[in-house]
Design a protein around this motif. Structure first.
Motif, PDB file in Angstrom:
ATOM      1  N   VAL A   1      -1.339   3.702 -11.216  1.00 28.33           N
ATOM      2  CA  VAL A   1      -1.745   2.499 -11.951  1.00 28.33           C
ATOM      3  C   VAL A   1      -1.254   1.285 -11.169  1.00 28.33           C
ATOM      4  O   VAL A   1      -0.220   1.348 -10.483  1.00 28.33           O
ATOM      5  N   ASP A   2      -1.991   0.206 -11.243  1.00 26.54           N
ATOM      6  CA  ASP A   2      -1.589  -1.031 -10.556  1.00 26.54           C
ATOM      7  C   ASP A   2      -0.461  -1.672 -11.364  1.00 26.54           C
ATOM      8  O   ASP A   2      -0.607  -1.892 -12.573  1.00 26.54           O
TER       9      ASP A   2
ATOM     10  N   SER B   1       5.061  15.075 -14.408  1.00 23.71           N
ATOM     11  CA  SER B   1       3.980  14.151 -14.039  1.00 23.71           C
ATOM     12  C   SER B   1       4.589  12.764 -13.979  1.00 23.71           C
ATOM     13  O   SER B   1       5.212  12.326 -14.942  1.00 23.71           O
ATOM     14  N   ASN B   2       4.375  12.076 -12.872  1.00 24.70           N
ATOM     15  CA  ASN B   2       4.991  10.754 -12.744  1.00 24.70           C
ATOM     16  C   ASN B   2       3.947   9.658 -12.664  1.00 24.70           C
ATOM     17  O   ASN B   2       2.867   9.863 -12.139  1.00 24.70           O
ATOM     18  N   VAL B   3       4.350   8.495 -13.181  1.00 29.23           N
ATOM     19  CA  VAL B   3       3.508   7.318 -12.994  1.00 29.23           C
ATOM     20  C   VAL B   3       3.891   6.713 -11.650  1.00 29.23           C
ATOM     21  O   VAL B   3       5.080   6.531 -11.356  1.00 29.23           O
ATOM     22  N   ILE B   4       2.886   6.447 -10.804  1.00 33.08           N
ATOM     23  CA  ILE B   4       3.178   5.833  -9.501  1.00 33.08           C
ATOM     24  C   ILE B   4       2.361   4.548  -9.373  1.00 33.08           C
ATOM     25  O   ILE B   4       1.318   4.401  -9.995  1.00 33.08           O
ATOM     26  N   PHE B   5       2.867   3.633  -8.572  1.00 36.39           N
ATOM     27  CA  PHE B   5       2.206   2.338  -8.440  1.00 36.39           C
ATOM     28  C   PHE B   5       1.523   2.153  -7.087  1.00 36.39           C
ATOM     29  O   PHE B   5       0.787   1.207  -6.889  1.00 36.39           O
ATOM     30  N   ILE B   6       1.834   3.046  -6.140  1.00 34.38           N
ATOM     31  CA  ILE B   6       1.100   3.004  -4.880  1.00 34.38           C
ATOM     32  C   ILE B   6       0.569   4.413  -4.582  1.00 34.38           C
ATOM     33  O   ILE B   6       1.259   5.403  -4.857  1.00 34.38           O
TER      34      ILE B   6
ATOM     35  N   VAL C   1      -6.222   8.145 -11.625  1.00 36.12           N
ATOM     36  CA  VAL C   1      -6.160   6.702 -11.354  1.00 36.12           C
ATOM     37  C   VAL C   1      -6.658   5.988 -12.607  1.00 36.12           C
ATOM     38  O   VAL C   1      -7.785   6.199 -13.042  1.00 36.12           O
ATOM     39  N   ILE C   2      -5.786   5.138 -13.168  1.00 33.76           N
ATOM     40  CA  ILE C   2      -6.186   4.426 -14.397  1.00 33.76           C
ATOM     41  C   ILE C   2      -6.170   2.928 -14.115  1.00 33.76           C
ATOM     42  O   ILE C   2      -5.201   2.416 -13.543  1.00 33.76           O
TER      43      ILE C   2
ATOM     44  N   SER D   1      -7.107  -4.787 -12.345  1.00 31.78           N
ATOM     45  CA  SER D   1      -6.473  -3.896 -11.372  1.00 31.78           C
ATOM     46  C   SER D   1      -7.083  -4.050  -9.975  1.00 31.78           C
ATOM     47  O   SER D   1      -8.187  -3.565  -9.696  1.00 31.78           O
ATOM     48  N   ALA D   2      -6.345  -4.717  -9.102  1.00 28.87           N
ATOM     49  CA  ALA D   2      -6.811  -4.897  -7.720  1.00 28.87           C
ATOM     50  C   ALA D   2      -6.861  -3.542  -7.028  1.00 28.87           C
ATOM     51  O   ALA D   2      -7.777  -3.235  -6.268  1.00 28.87           O
ATOM     52  N   LEU D   3      -5.879  -2.725  -7.341  1.00 31.92           N
ATOM     53  CA  LEU D   3      -5.801  -1.388  -6.739  1.00 31.92           C
ATOM     54  C   LEU D   3      -7.061  -0.573  -7.071  1.00 31.92           C
ATOM     55  O   LEU D   3      -7.668   0.057  -6.217  1.00 31.92           O
TER      56      LEU D   3
END
Ligand code: REL
Length: 852
Positions: free
Chosen positions: A41-42, A68-73, A83-84, A90-92
């Motif tokens: 997630v961005d 399960s982990n939340v990642i930002f990159i 991918v949410i 969300s630019a990402l």
């Protein structure tokens, strides 16, 4: 419990309630595993999107027991990545959409829409959840949670997750969805004593800790709008973090129908300096009060406009429409000043609640961009609908509905009394009449309304997906979502049956006089509930330990508690009867009644003790001992009679009490009816013949009604039928021994005169060759709710009578002719001189085909 089961999650383009129909395949070549997936997630995306990402990560982890982990990159640590993101923030996400050439133009400008699709990239599996806006993205994530087996009620009803080794998703999955009703809301109301005492004990009050829990639930249920608790509570004033939490969870805040401009009613008590809540005398004070309400509410909101009297009372009799119109005009100028935009750019509603609807009928109008919030009668019956063909309004229409109420003819707040078939039928009317801007329901304390809340919000998401015939399947799937599919059918039957039984009469209105000894009525209703309770207990024994808490809250408690209440009042009825007959059994029944009364408090206590007291106080609502609409402060045992030991007893009455069991033929599926003890009785759906037209058809409403099914005409927006030989009718064949003047009693659901016409909703009825008699179902309720309406809602039924003449004994036919929309027929009972008083009407008198 760790089961080795696989869950295959195949996403379809057109999800329906029938998730059971998902094709299942375990082919590793076409599916991949989401266990251990990273959630990308961005970090600059909306807060609610990040929250949903964390909920999904934690849900996946509890289902699969793999981290399960939340990642930002973007990373390559896990094989699968979810991918949410929201398209607007969300630019990402946008970058990845370009990278993988994903088409998203179909999401542009969509309200709360989302799209999910899978992409394979060099051994990595990506599942995209793309939201057209912040809530769309969050709903998409929560849809995955639901599909892997996490109930929205995971915390609020202790529903356990079912562990799975793998969660497989098809490689070519794609799913797109968006809601049909724009604002789907709940009103936490009438919150003392139960929810208030509970929230005080668990959170210290209605503060941000409490609301975080509520908002998470709402996100999981795809609800976006709330009227917060307001009984002595004030959302914005009680905790300055409340507004932030609402924004973090992207929940739209409103204030109830009588709390204008974002100020809670209680704030006038707190800060109104004892001034009158009256626009004539306190205009400046009220304007200042409202201005600060608007300044404070920087968050997403719907602003209530208009004004009622203090404490949700009608304004004075003399209140002129002109004054109210002026109030709304002034309120809009405050809205415009405080927001710096034209008033029309802030969502607003005007609730046509109680007498306010009369102002509307008499010509009061508000600007076109304001949503007209149409209301039920507080008892689940819609009071007004836009007439088909009326010009549309920019602000559209909404519905304010009730599952719980404080007011006449009696409060009902204790337990769930709202069966789905009636909610469906009324909200379908709303939907078909174009009411789609706001659906909000008064849910009382939230618990124990879990089941109807789920339904109301799921139905609001897309009313086209759930038809009258799907309600049992919906119930079964809901049961499977909370428990397991093995018992889902049986649990669904329990849920449907207790809702139906409790809707016959709200428990607060129940007493020893409700049912009759005629037709074994008391015995039958008590036996029905007892059988339900026994079935519920059998299932309890069959369920694994982890389901016990949830099962008790959602299924067993309402059944056991209601069944006990029926037993209590039956014993009181028997006690009074025995006393009148000076029977030796008088004291015995008094003793039994005391036992059931005591057991009621033990059942409450059991609820309060589940899960180490997690729901302490939640069932503390008084429900026994009402003498008028308002609740007594504590339960009170009904008045019992006792006979002194030296009474000259009559023992005969004991035999009388053992009334012979049902003398009527049972379970015979033949549509011919016969006179039995001076009565012919028929369930409306057991007609012998029907006439329809290309435009209008009859439709059975399964399980709708106090005894069996019901029937009405579709579509529900059709024009009135003129009576002639083509008019749709239902025909019932019956046989009599008598010829005589007779009375026909027709039993209907308590639908109101929602077009406000002079004649109300109408039907026609005829026997044999006579001219049909045109009868109004509800014209007494022309504009307001009063008088006879109290009886309609207390009985949950409107009974209309008509007189007829049978010129000979033998075969006859009664025809029920369709005239208006929304007339829902349940039973027809002909009194040939033998009808005895009873609450539900005489049981059906059917004839077996062998005797025809
Ligand atoms: O159920 C209703 O709609 C109303 O009775 C309530 O909104 C009411 O305003 C009450 O809770 C307090 O004022």
């Amino acid at each position: 419990m760790f089961s080795k089961r696989l869950l295959v999650l195949l996403l379809l383009t057109n999800p329906t309630v029938s998730r059971a129909q998902l094709p299942v395949s375990v082919d590793a070549n076409t599916n991949y595993d989401l266990a251990g997936a990273a959630i990308l997630v961005d970090s600059t995306d909306h807060e609610v999107v990040k929250k949903a990402a964390f909920f999904l990560a934690s849900d996946l982890q509890s289902v699969t027991t793999r981290e399960s982990n939340v990642i930002f990159i973007p990373g390559k640590d896990s094989q699968a990545t979810i991918v949410i993101g929201s398209l607007d923030k969300s630019a990402l996400l946008k970058k990845m959409i370009r990278q993988y050439r994903i088409l998203t133009t179909d999401l542009n400008g969509q309200w709360e829409g989302y799209k999910m699709l899978t992409v394979q990239d060099a051994g990595q599996h990506l599942l995209f959840i793309i939201g057209s806006d912040r809530r769309g993205a969050a709903y998409g994530a929560m849809e995955i949670s639901r599909r892997i087996g996490v109930s929205p009620w995971i915390w609020w009803a202790d529903v356990p997750v079912r562990k799975k080794m793998q969660v497989l998703i098809a490689r070519d999955s794609i799913l797109q969805d968006a809601p049909k009703v724009k604002y789907r809301g709940i009103f936490i109301n009438d919150e003392a004593p139960a929810l208030s005492s509970w929230s005080k004990e668990k959170f210290g009050g209605f503060n941000s800790g409490f609301y975080e829990r509520v908002f998470e639930l709402m996100l999981r249920l795809r609800s976006n709008y709330i009227w917060p608790a307001m009984w002595g509570n004030a959302f914005y004033d009680d905790d300055s973090l409340n507004i932030k939490v609402a924004d973090d969870y992207a929940i739209v805040i409103g204030t109830s129908h009588h709390e204008p401009l974002m100020r809670a009613h209680d704030e006038w008590r707190r800060y109104g300096k004892k001034r009158l809540w009256n626009y004539d005398s306190t205009k400046a004070g009220l304007q200042e009060f409202w201005t600060s309400g608007m300044k404070r509410a920087w968050n997403e909101k719907i602003v209530t406009v208009g004004m009622r009297g203090d404490g949700d009372e009608p304004m004075s009799r003399e209140t002129a429409t002109a004054l109210l119109e002026r109030i709304v005009k002034d309120q809009r100028s405050i809205i415009s000043k405080t927001t710096g935009k034209p008033a029309s750019q802030t969502p607003q509603l005007w609730a046509l609640y109680k007498e306010v609807q009369d102002y509307y009928r008499k010509g009061m109008r508000v600007p076109d961009d304001v949503t007209l919030l149409l209301c039920d009668d507080n008892w689940g019956n819609l009071r007004m609908l836009p007439k088909p063909g009326e010009p549309t309004r920019k602000g559209g229409y909404g519905i304010y509905y009730h599952f719980d109420y404080v007011g006449g003819p009696r409060n009902y707040k204790w337990i769930n009394t709202n069966p789905l078939p009636r909610i469906w039928e009324q909200m379908n009317l709303a939907w078909q009449h174009g009411v789609k801007q706001i659906w909000i329901v008064n849910v009382g304390d939230i618990k124990p309304m879990e089941f109807p809340i789920s339904f109301f919000l799921d139905y609001a998401w897309n009313p086209d997906r759930i038809g009258a015939d799907d309600l049992f399947e919906y119930t079964r799937q809901w049961a499977a979502q909370q428990f397991c599919s093995t018992h889902s059918d049986a649990i669904a039957q329990l849920l449907a049956a207790y809702g139906k039984f409790n809707s016959r009469r709200k428990p607060e209105l129940l007493d020893q006089n409700t049912y009759s000894f005629n037709y074994n009525e008391w015995e039958t209703v008590v036996a029905d509930f007892t059988a339900l309770k026994e079935k519920a207990e059998q299932i309890q024994l069959a369920l694994a330990p982890e389901f016990q808490d949830a099962y008790f809250q959602l299924v067993l408690h309402p059944i056991a508690a209601s069944s006990n209440l029926y037993q209590l009042y039956q014993q009181v009825a028997l006690n009074h009867k025995a006393f009148a007959e000076k029977s030796v059994s008088t004291n015995y029944h008094a003793e039994k009644a005391r036992e059931f009364y005591e057991r009621d408090s033990l059942i409450t206590l059991a609820y309060h003790r589940i899960n180490n007291g997690k729901w302490n106080h939640m069932m503390s609502q008084t429900h026994i001992g009402y003498t008028y609409w308002q609740q007594p402060p504590v339960n009170k045992i009904p008045n019992l009679k006792t006979l002194p030991p030296d009474t000259d007893y009559q023992t005969l009455s004991d035999t009388l009490i053992q009334i012979a069991k049902a003398p009527f033929p049972e379970n015979l599926n033949y549509p011919a009816f016969f006179e039995f003890n001076g009565v012919v009785s028929m369930e409306a759906t057991n007609f012998s013949r029907k006439q329809e037209t290309a435009e209008i058809q009859w439709k059975k409403l399964p399980d709708h009604g106090r005894t069996g099914d019901a029937i009405t005409s579709f579509p529900v927006t059709a024009a009135e039928s003129k009576l002639n030989e083509n008019t749709p009718f239902l025909e019932y064949e019956f046989y009599t021994y008598s010829l005589d003047s007779i009375t026909l009693h027709a039993y209907f659901s308590p639908s109101l005169n929602f077009y406000g016409s002079d004649n109300g909703l109408q039907y026609a009825i005829s026997i044999d060759e006579e001219q049909p008699q045109l009868i109004s179902l509800n014209k007494e309720d022309k504009t307001s709710i009063s008088g006879i309406w109290n009886k309609w809602v207390a009985d949950n039924c409107i009974v209309k009578t008509s007189r007829h003449f049978l010129s000979q004994p033998g075969k006859h036919r009664v025809r029920f002719w369709r005239v208006s929309n929304g007339v829902v027929l349940q039973n027809l009972v002909l009194d040939l001189g033998g009808l005895k008083p009873s609450y539900l009407g005489a049981p059906e008198t059917r004839i077996p085909s062998s005797q025809l």
